[in-house]
Design a protein around this motif. Sequence first.
Motif, mmCIF file in Angstrom:
data_model
loop_
_atom_site.group_PDB
_atom_site.id
_atom_site.type_symbol
_atom_site.label_atom_id
_atom_site.label_comp_id
_atom_site.label_asym_id
_atom_site.label_seq_id
_atom_site.Cartn_x
_atom_site.Cartn_y
_atom_site.Cartn_z
ATOM 1 N N TYR A 269 1.239 -1.409 -0.224
ATOM 2 C CA TYR A 269 -0.062 -0.690 -0.150
ATOM 3 C C TYR A 269 0.927 1.596 0.201
ATOM 4 N N MET A 270 0.577 2.373 -0.757
ATOM 5 C CA MET A 270 1.059 3.427 -1.171
ATOM 6 C C MET A 270 1.010 4.244 -0.128
ATOM 7 N N LEU A 271 1.560 4.497 0.485
ATOM 8 C CA LEU A 271 1.391 5.703 1.692
ATOM 9 C C LEU A 271 0.389 6.913 1.000
ATOM 10 N N CYS A 272 1.449 7.401 0.147
ATOM 11 C CA CYS A 272 1.970 9.001 -0.234
ATOM 12 C C CYS A 272 2.771 8.424 -2.115
ATOM 13 N N ASN A 273 2.199 9.222 -2.499
ATOM 14 C CA ASN A 273 2.881 9.640 -3.661
ATOM 15 C C ASN A 273 3.867 10.475 -3.617
ATOM 16 N N GLU A 274 5.135 11.062 -3.199
ATOM 17 C CA GLU A 274 6.200 11.708 -3.522
ATOM 18 C C GLU A 274 5.752 12.990 -1.885
ATOM 19 N N PRO A 275 5.992 12.189 -1.333
ATOM 20 C CA PRO A 275 5.474 13.125 -0.464
ATOM 21 C C PRO A 275 7.162 13.876 -0.026
ATOM 22 N N HIS A 276 6.100 15.873 0.736
ATOM 23 C CA HIS A 276 7.340 16.721 0.792
ATOM 24 C C HIS A 276 6.249 17.374 1.772
ATOM 25 N N TRP A 277 7.318 18.217 2.646
ATOM 26 C CA TRP A 277 6.207 19.321 3.324
ATOM 27 C C TRP A 277 7.671 20.552 3.367
ATOM 28 N N PHE A 278 8.222 20.830 1.988
ATOM 29 C CA PHE A 278 8.841 21.852 2.386
ATOM 30 C C PHE A 278 8.941 23.248 3.223
ATOM 31 N N THR A 279 9.726 23.772 4.211
ATOM 32 C CA THR A 279 9.064 24.774 4.808
ATOM 33 C C THR A 279 10.548 25.775 4.871
ATOM 34 N N LYS A 280 11.451 25.913 4.170
ATOM 35 C CA LYS A 280 12.142 27.156 3.730
ATOM 36 C C LYS A 280 12.233 27.702 2.954
ATOM 37 N N GLN A 281 12.275 29.535 3.508
ATOM 38 C CA GLN A 281 11.575 30.191 2.100
ATOM 39 C C GLN A 281 12.373 30.120 0.504
ATOM 40 N N GLY A 282 11.445 30.100 -0.245
ATOM 41 C CA GLY A 282 12.486 30.622 -1.543
ATOM 42 C C GLY A 282 12.601 29.282 -1.585
ATOM 43 N N VAL A 283 12.189 28.486 -1.787
ATOM 44 C CA VAL A 283 12.106 26.899 -2.371
ATOM 45 C C VAL A 283 11.038 26.480 -3.013
ATOM 46 N N TRP A 284 11.583 24.923 -3.891
ATOM 47 C CA TRP A 284 9.975 24.604 -4.576
ATOM 48 C C TRP A 284 9.441 23.919 -3.406
ATOM 49 N N ALA A 285 8.270 24.672 -3.595
ATOM 50 C CA ALA A 285 6.769 23.523 -2.996
ATOM 51 C C ALA A 285 6.660 24.278 -1.472
ATOM 52 N N THR A 286 7.231 25.028 -1.462
ATOM 53 C CA THR A 286 7.416 25.308 0.201
ATOM 54 C C THR A 286 5.876 25.495 0.825
ATOM 55 N N GLY A 287 6.204 26.211 1.764
ATOM 56 C CA GLY A 287 4.721 26.621 2.766
ATOM 57 C C GLY A 287 4.524 27.213 4.225
ATOM 58 N N GLY A 288 3.580 27.809 4.463
ATOM 59 C CA GLY A 288 3.347 28.058 5.862
ATOM 60 C C GLY A 288 2.946 26.568 7.080
ATOM 61 N N VAL A 289 2.108 26.211 8.019
ATOM 62 C CA VAL A 289 1.853 24.829 8.263
ATOM 63 C C VAL A 289 0.862 26.002 9.075
ATOM 64 N N SER A 290 -0.039 25.031 9.615
ATOM 65 C CA SER A 290 -0.830 25.322 10.852
ATOM 66 C C SER A 290 -1.217 25.612 11.640
ATOM 67 N N ASP A 291 -1.952 26.240 12.508
ATOM 68 C CA ASP A 291 -2.099 26.297 14.146
ATOM 69 C C ASP A 291 -1.965 24.856 14.771
ATOM 70 N N TYR A 292 -2.725 23.596 13.842
ATOM 71 C CA TYR A 292 -2.445 22.583 14.812
ATOM 72 C C TYR A 292 -0.965 21.935 14.695
ATOM 73 N N THR A 293 -0.062 22.260 13.786
ATOM 74 C CA THR A 293 1.025 21.569 13.547
ATOM 75 C C THR A 293 1.873 23.041 14.977
ATOM 76 N N ILE A 294 1.878 24.074 15.302
ATOM 77 C CA ILE A 294 2.106 24.654 15.852
ATOM 78 C C ILE A 294 1.952 24.012 16.584
ATOM 79 N N GLU A 295 0.790 23.809 16.841
ATOM 80 C CA GLU A 295 0.339 23.385 18.506
ATOM 81 C C GLU A 295 1.440 22.192 19.062
ATOM 82 N N LYS A 296 1.477 20.831 17.851
ATOM 83 C CA LYS A 296 2.192 20.068 18.218
ATOM 84 C C LYS A 296 3.449 20.123 18.307
ATOM 85 N N PHE A 297 4.221 21.180 17.859
ATOM 86 C CA PHE A 297 5.571 21.579 18.034
ATOM 87 C C PHE A 297 6.142 22.333 19.585
ATOM 88 N N ARG A 298 4.892 23.307 19.524
ATOM 89 C CA ARG A 298 5.286 23.557 21.444
ATOM 90 C C ARG A 298 5.233 21.778 22.078
#
Length: 846
Positions: A269-298
């Motif tokens: 079972y292929m769980l995901c096609n080409e998974p990536h969560w880029f989070t650096k400014q100025g790179v391909w496919a980058t973006g922000g994260v949700s409040d849920y993610t920030i709360e997990k980070f805390r």
Amino acid sequence: MNHFHFVCHILFLFISVQAVAQLEPQARAKMEELNTLIEAAEQRGIDTRKERMSVRVAEVFLDYANWDEAHVDENTAYFDLVPIYRDSAELMAAMLPDFERQEVILLLEESIDFLQKLMDGEYCRDPVPVINWSLVKHEGDQLTYDDRPVFLEDYTWKPFVPKLTQYCGQLGDFFITPGYVIDGNGTINPNILNELDTKPSGTIGFIFINNQNVPDWALTKYGDEFVFRPDNNFTDYDIDHPGAKEMMGFLIDGTVGKMAGKQYTKLGYMLCNEPHWFTKQGVWATGGVSDYTIEKFRVWLKEKHQTIETLNALWQTDFNDFSEVTIDIPISGSLQGTPKWYDWCFFNMVRVTDWYTWMKSKIQENDPDAKTMLKIMPRLWEENLRDHGIDLEALTEMSEIIGQDGLARTNNMWGPVRWWEAEYAFDWREVTMANDFMKSVSPEKIMFNSEAHYLSSSRSRNLYEKPAYARAVYWLAHTFGVNATQTWFWPRLEDGSIRNHSGNGYAGSNCQQPRIVNELHSTIMDLNAHSEVITAMQRQRKPLRIFYSKTSAINKPQHMEEDVFDIYKEMIFEGVPLGFVTKNIIEKQDNETWDAILIYKTQYVRLDELNALQTYLDHGGTVIMDNVSLAMNEYGQAHTSVLTQSNGTLIVANTPAEIKEEAFNIVESKGLLPEFIIEETNGHGTKACQWKSVLNDENKAFLSIINFGNTNASLDIQYKKDRDGLIYRNLLNGTVIPKDKPIVLAPFELLFMEVTDSSALVKNTAVANVLYPNPTSDIFQIRFEQEQAKVEMQVFDMAGRLIFKNTYHEVSEISESLKGQPSGNYIIHLKMGEKSGSFMLMKSSG
């Protein structure tokens, strides 16, 4: 190639093809000639599966050429999407049909020539196994059919029709997506359930779990914020939102049980096609994260640092509590090497790994025997990037199948000049170094490249690619661990028309390249004909292990592409298998499976990594390292302890060359150097031929060599246990390779050979009654049962050199002399009409 030269090239081709009249009738005539030869060969017991495949490829591409001739405007639009073809798109589309026909003629001529040599006795080859994909089993680190390992190849999007599946793959599959869940109660679309209930077990394949197409009910129930970064990756929803587990749980609970145990699930079972969560400014496919993610980070930060004072000291902040912690995402690349950068990148990997671990567990709730994998882009490990959330080691460990989306390149359609272009014919780093890493992490698992970009990608494409490249890259991938591939891609429908959404990936790709397709499947057939040897190469013990630290990879901007690759490149061309170790590998695997750990420019390591290395030394291990590594922890603070030799061996060496010398001394002292010595000369002065050698159960030696370089390579090959009566035999055509002169390999060229007794050449098919005297001191005779109209004779020494040849007419006996030749063994090859055979003759010193 610049644009002017490119246009000149295609103009020349266009003019050339116009000068060739009636290309399709010529191709049809060649096809008939090959079919006639196939029938004659089969009557003599010669396996012709390769040639029948070539006929099929020719049939398919002649139909495609006719479609292309009638749809020039449509092809023009597709060529216009590809940067290197854009300025000449109309001309490319106009010349395409006759280009395809010419390529068909060439592949048929090549097939005719090879088969004729088989029938003449000049060539021989092992038969190609016919694989029943519905009976292939997944057993440990191999796919098995008829008690032999097998290698499978197919294409993304290829129509499942007999004219394509007979020779070009029969991969089973099923596609599931959140859109199949039609309400907030978890109801599955009845049509999908009916399809699953009636779908036969079929052929071995995999389940594509799509993580896009969030249904409307989910937006209503979870809110608009549930769809997050849909244009940036292949997951449209927020994996940290509580609704993610409910929605995907509905999909998994409603479908997986109906697929349990089916053959089409056995590649996972292929769980995901080409998974990536880029989070650096100025790179391909980058973006922000949700409040849920920030709360997990805390929460993660609190578990990691315990007190807010500790975090503030590291981050140079003044938060009053972990609940107040904030961070700007996308994060600035200027922070790389700081504690804030490290904490975020590490956490990003943790949260993604946690998500896929949950998906795996949910699937196995419904099918305890289910296997899982991810289509991971290996470049996310092999290149310097570390802000993408993908921990290749953790995800490879977690999955039952090593999944990947590996690529190679022979040109660079856009962007800066790449590292390989000056000396090498293609970008080989991902196929070798990343595969070696994944097989070091999970040596007991198969490797499935479910979107193989070996032939084309968004950056690399060449309509005029040499077929030798297709052979080289697929052979390389399999000797480096791949068991199955699904090549990107087959965008044509059965009638030759172009599938919707083919985009900029179609023009110049394999569906316009009949010789590439033919060579690819010829290569897979050869791999399967010699699958035990290839599997032995995959399973080779890796005595030298490069230490990989995720800590240094996160903190250093050039750690992978410069430092790790420098030490890897220094040793890959020496015939000694390479691998990697990490803290987890040291702690979880048998340390006796390697002989030395090599550490180079790995300045940042966590304390638990340092402790794992020290424990390895305490238990008698060997470490070779430079004097800058292991100096700091993940936050750039100096370690208070250093590695000590303890009960092991600690050697200091500061350059890749010095580390290699020390490492090879260890391998040599243990008697583990390869069975061959190979001296290479090429146009650059640095080695570019990658080789592997193995011994089989009968102690016979096999050697595989590929020239990665962009110049010819001259190779002096010496088998360490050579003796009289041993020969080097090319396993792809059966010819003897001379020992007394260098072998020259062109770029992409492959040599696959065995060292065998000269008696392996003797193929007496009753062409002669008597060869006497044997041994002889000079004169020998060959007597036939009846008079022969024509006899062609060749005499070779055991180095494969032609000593002499002659043709005889209307003879019942031949008398010849070995006068002036040294004593030893000789091969006498005879051809009489459709009969051929070889005999060994010994010349004595008397």
